[in-house]
Design a protein around this motif. Structure first.
Motif, PDB file in Angstrom:
ATOM      1  N   SER A 119       0.821  -1.212   0.000  1.00  0.00           N
ATOM      2  CA  SER A 119       0.000   0.000   0.000  1.00  0.00           C
ATOM      3  C   SER A 119       0.852   1.258   0.000  1.00  0.00           C
ATOM      4  O   SER A 119       0.507   2.260  -0.647  1.00  0.00           O
ATOM      5  CB  SER A 119      -0.949   0.000   1.201  1.00  0.00           C
TER       6      SER A 119
ATOM      7  N   ASP B  61      -6.574   1.491  -4.315  1.00  0.00           N
ATOM      8  CA  ASP B  61      -6.282   2.545  -3.348  1.00  0.00           C
ATOM      9  C   ASP B  61      -5.856   3.848  -4.021  1.00  0.00           C
ATOM     10  O   ASP B  61      -6.215   4.937  -3.567  1.00  0.00           O
ATOM     11  CB  ASP B  61      -5.189   2.089  -2.374  1.00  0.00           C
TER      12      ASP B  61
ATOM     13  N   SER C 247      -3.223  -2.533  -4.961  1.00  0.00           N
ATOM     14  CA  SER C 247      -3.231  -1.246  -4.257  1.00  0.00           C
ATOM     15  C   SER C 247      -3.172  -0.076  -5.224  1.00  0.00           C
ATOM     16  O   SER C 247      -3.821   0.952  -5.011  1.00  0.00           O
ATOM     17  CB  SER C 247      -2.044  -1.168  -3.279  1.00  0.00           C
TER      18      SER C 247
END
Length: 279
Positions: A106, A141, A137
């Protein structure tokens, strides 16, 4: 220096050749420099404690050092492969850089900020191998579009767009804009499956067709009959295309994991066209 950037994820073995070749082919189309990144998870974050006392600590320390040594070798191999692929681009004005990052997936995914797209190998996109966490990620994200090279030609001459009117599908279409040039054959794939009634107006294929028209694209539409998995039906409809463009994770990733889902099917496909997805 070019105005755009392509990020390519490397792991230091033959799996790097596919995304590197794709990045080299994509860069002049997008007007992008190439940023290669070797992502090495911090060994201390995933090494299990083997037991109490000095003996256990010694085993862990030795194991961590071994992992670091192997990672260093893989990083050298990744950079060497990148340089070999870039040898063909000396006269194209493309700048390239290589960076080794040691961090959690992340945190490492912050490398995906301000880049046009991430190019990753099919295994990483399917959730396999050392780059799977980093790739996920970046996509979810960091909302970085993901290009997965498979069998399609670059630049693509035949493009299928899975369209449901969602923000994810819209972002995927924006990410694919450099490929929508005059002469490219575009098919809009659409299906009422999984659509709420309120979403059906936005899902009309003419919404996308009207957006493509000023770009010199006269897109055709194709209804997808999905008696079973919609993901499988989209892959079948896109067979023969060079690129399939689709939104990713319209549902939560947990729901996709538990119930299956279109995104998991598209990312997990072993063959078919190359894939460009955005979340």
């Amino acid at each position: 220096m070019n105005p755009e950037r392509i990020l390519v994820a490397l792991q230091g073995d033959e799996a790097d050749d596919t995304p590197l070749a794709a990045a080299v082919a994509l860069s002049p189309l997008i007007g992008a420099d190439i940023r290669a990144v070797f992502v090495e998870p911090d060994p201390a974050s995933y090494m299990l404690w083997t037991g109490p006392g000095a003996a256990g600590a010694s085993v862990v320390t030795s194991a961590i050092e071994t992992v670091r040594e192997e990672a260093a070798k893989a990083a050298i191999e990744a950079e060497a492969r990148m340089k070999r692929h870039l040898e063909t681009m000396d006269d194209r004005g493309v700048n390239a850089s290589f960076r080794r990052v040691t961090d959690s997936p992340s945190e490492a995914a912050q490398q995906a900020r301000l880049v046009r797209m991430l190019v990753a190998c099919p295994d990483a996109a399917a959730g396999k191998g050392p780059l799977s966490g980093f790739t996920a990620s970046c996509l979810v994200d960091e909302a970085c579009p993901l290009f997965v090279p498979r069998g399609g030609a670059i630049p693509p001459r035949k493009i299928c767009v899975a369209w449901d009117g969602s923000r994810e599908a819209s972002r995927a279409a924006f990410a694919a804009e450099p490929f929508f040039t005059a002469g490219v054959e575009v098919t809009i794939l659409h299906s009422p499956k999984n659509l709420d009634y309120a979403d059906r107006a936005a899902a009309a294929p003419n919404r996308l067709a009207n957006w493509l028209a000023p770009r010199g694209i006269k897109a055709k539409s194709q209804a997808v009959e999905a008696k079973g998995s919609l993901g499988d039906a989209l892959l079948e409809a896109a067979s023969g295309a060079d690129l399939l463009v689709a939104g990713a994770y319209g549902q939560s990733r947990l729901a996709q994991f538990i119930f299956g889902g279109v995104t998991r099917t598209l990312l997990g496909a072993k063959d078919g066209p190359s894939l460009l997805v955005a979340h």
